[in-house]
Design a protein around this motif. Structure first.
Motif, PDB file in Angstrom:
ATOM      1  N   TYR A   5      60.767 -42.854 -49.516  1.00 15.78           N
ATOM      2  CA  TYR A   5      61.140 -43.662 -50.679  1.00 15.78           C
ATOM      3  C   TYR A   5      60.809 -45.137 -50.452  1.00 15.78           C
ATOM      4  N   ASP A   6      60.991 -45.619 -49.237  1.00 12.68           N
ATOM      5  CA  ASP A   6      60.596 -46.998 -48.924  1.00 12.68           C
ATOM      6  C   ASP A   6      59.086 -47.169 -49.080  1.00 12.68           C
ATOM      7  N   GLN A   7      58.342 -46.145 -48.677  1.00 14.21           N
ATOM      8  CA  GLN A   7      56.887 -46.209 -48.826  1.00 14.21           C
ATOM      9  C   GLN A   7      56.485 -46.247 -50.298  1.00 14.21           C
ATOM     10  N   LEU A   8      57.179 -45.479 -51.130  1.00 18.06           N
ATOM     11  CA  LEU A   8      56.898 -45.521 -52.562  1.00 18.06           C
ATOM     12  C   LEU A   8      57.163 -46.917 -53.119  1.00 18.06           C
ATOM     13  N   GLN A   9      58.284 -47.501 -52.720  1.00 21.88           N
ATOM     14  CA  GLN A   9      58.627 -48.846 -53.194  1.00 21.88           C
ATOM     15  C   GLN A   9      57.598 -49.858 -52.717  1.00 21.88           C
ATOM     16  N   SER A  10      57.175 -49.752 -51.471  1.00 19.40           N
ATOM     17  CA  SER A  10      56.173 -50.672 -50.926  1.00 19.40           C
ATOM     18  C   SER A  10      54.850 -50.529 -51.668  1.00 19.40           C
ATOM     19  N   ARG A  11      54.481 -49.290 -51.949  1.00 19.99           N
ATOM     20  CA  ARG A  11      53.230 -49.050 -52.666  1.00 19.99           C
ATOM     21  C   ARG A  11      53.300 -49.642 -54.071  1.00 19.99           C
ATOM     22  N   ARG A  12      54.442 -49.475 -54.712  1.00 20.56           N
ATOM     23  CA  ARG A  12      54.627 -50.027 -56.057  1.00 20.56           C
ATOM     24  C   ARG A  12      54.525 -51.550 -56.022  1.00 20.56           C
ATOM     25  N   ALA A  13      55.164 -52.151 -55.033  1.00 21.63           N
ATOM     26  CA  ALA A  13      55.117 -53.609 -54.894  1.00 21.63           C
ATOM     27  C   ALA A  13      53.702 -54.090 -54.583  1.00 21.63           C
ATOM     28  N   ALA A  14      52.996 -53.372 -53.719  1.00 17.82           N
ATOM     29  CA  ALA A  14      51.635 -53.757 -53.356  1.00 17.82           C
ATOM     30  C   ALA A  14      50.704 -53.711 -54.562  1.00 17.82           C
ATOM     31  N   ARG A  15      50.937 -52.779 -55.451  1.00 15.79           N
ATOM     32  CA  ARG A  15      50.108 -52.663 -56.654  1.00 15.79           C
ATOM     33  C   ARG A  15      50.625 -53.550 -57.783  1.00 15.79           C
ATOM     34  N   LYS A  16      51.730 -54.242 -57.502  1.00 10.56           N
ATOM     35  CA  LYS A  16      52.352 -55.134 -58.495  1.00 10.56           C
ATOM     36  C   LYS A  16      52.666 -54.384 -59.789  1.00 10.56           C
ATOM     37  N   ALA A  23      57.058 -45.770 -64.917  1.00 14.68           N
ATOM     38  CA  ALA A  23      57.797 -44.815 -65.746  1.00 14.68           C
ATOM     39  C   ALA A  23      56.978 -44.417 -66.975  1.00 14.68           C
ATOM     40  N   ARG A  24      56.350 -45.390 -67.620  1.00 10.58           N
ATOM     41  CA  ARG A  24      55.527 -45.104 -68.799  1.00 10.58           C
ATOM     42  C   ARG A  24      54.357 -44.187 -68.441  1.00 10.58           C
ATOM     43  N   LEU A  25      53.715 -44.464 -67.292  1.00  8.29           N
ATOM     44  CA  LEU A  25      52.564 -43.659 -66.868  1.00  8.29           C
ATOM     45  C   LEU A  25      52.930 -42.203 -66.623  1.00  8.29           C
ATOM     46  N   ILE A  26      54.136 -41.970 -66.128  1.00  8.62           N
ATOM     47  CA  ILE A  26      54.522 -40.588 -65.804  1.00  8.62           C
ATOM     48  C   ILE A  26      55.415 -39.953 -66.872  1.00  8.62           C
ATOM     49  N   ARG A  44      62.134 -33.440 -57.902  1.00  9.94           N
ATOM     50  CA  ARG A  44      61.140 -32.363 -57.925  1.00  9.94           C
ATOM     51  C   ARG A  44      59.828 -32.838 -57.322  1.00  9.94           C
ATOM     52  N   ALA A  45      59.137 -31.908 -56.693  1.00 11.96           N
ATOM     53  CA  ALA A  45      57.831 -32.224 -56.118  1.00 11.96           C
ATOM     54  C   ALA A  45      56.870 -32.703 -57.193  1.00 11.96           C
ATOM     55  N   SER A  46      56.942 -32.116 -58.376  1.00 11.40           N
ATOM     56  CA  SER A  46      56.044 -32.529 -59.459  1.00 11.40           C
ATOM     57  C   SER A  46      56.291 -33.979 -59.862  1.00 11.40           C
ATOM     58  N   THR A  47      57.528 -34.416 -59.775  1.00 12.80           N
ATOM     59  CA  THR A  47      57.849 -35.819 -60.087  1.00 12.80           C
ATOM     60  C   THR A  47      57.263 -36.731 -59.030  1.00 12.80           C
ATOM     61  N   LEU A  48      57.395 -36.342 -57.758  1.00 19.84           N
ATOM     62  CA  LEU A  48      56.831 -37.153 -56.680  1.00 19.84           C
ATOM     63  C   LEU A  48      55.311 -37.198 -56.772  1.00 19.84           C
ATOM     64  N   GLU A  49      54.699 -36.085 -57.144  1.00 21.24           N
ATOM     65  CA  GLU A  49      53.248 -36.064 -57.330  1.00 21.24           C
ATOM     66  C   GLU A  49      52.835 -37.004 -58.456  1.00 21.24           C
ATOM     67  N   ALA A  50      53.593 -37.009 -59.550  1.00 19.92           N
ATOM     68  CA  ALA A  50      53.287 -37.883 -60.684  1.00 19.92           C
ATOM     69  C   ALA A  50      53.449 -39.356 -60.299  1.00 19.92           C
ATOM     70  N   ILE A  51      54.507 -39.666 -59.559  1.00 16.62           N
ATOM     71  CA  ILE A  51      54.718 -41.045 -59.108  1.00 16.62           C
ATOM     72  C   ILE A  51      53.572 -41.454 -58.194  1.00 16.62           C
ATOM     73  N   GLY A  52      53.217 -40.587 -57.262  1.00 18.56           N
ATOM     74  CA  GLY A  52      52.102 -40.879 -56.364  1.00 18.56           C
ATOM     75  C   GLY A  52      50.818 -41.135 -57.142  1.00 18.56           C
TER      76      GLY A  52
END
Length: 97
Positions: A5-16, A23-26, A44-52
């Motif tokens: 989850y920290d990696q997801l947050q970092s990735r989101r921050a890195a992409r600004k 949320a809109r994209l997924i 759900r795994a499908s949610t994590l895949e969509a976020i990724g």
């Protein structure tokens, strides 16, 4: 190593990317995305895949015997040889001329 989850947050921050944009994209309500990214609830795994996918990233299953190498690569500590660096022969020939 940071949690998933920290990696997801970092990735989101890195992409600004804002939570609203992701949320809109997924197709998820921003409040539900916040809950999913908090790491306090199962997602759900499908949610994590969509976020990724929204963050131009993927999540993968890494065999334990390769985990250290993957961690080092992610941390930038094991990125392989510098293909742009001069070889010792090239440096020797430069000094000789």
């Amino acid at each position: 190593m940071p949690s998933f989850y920290d990696q997801l947050q970092s990735r989101r921050a890195a992409r600004k990317s804002t939570l609203g944009e992701v949320a809109r994209l997924i197709g998820m309500a921003p409040s539900n995305l916040t809950t999913a990214l908090s790491g306090k609830h199962d997602v759900r795994a499908s949610t994590l895949e969509a976020i990724g996918a929204a963050l131009d990233a993927e999540w993968v299953l890494v065999p334990r015997e390769h985990l250290l190498a993957v961690r080092r690569l992610i941390e930038g500590k094991d990125s392989g040889p510098d293909r742009e660096a001069k070889t010792s022969v090239e440096m020797f020939l430069e000094q000789a001329s």
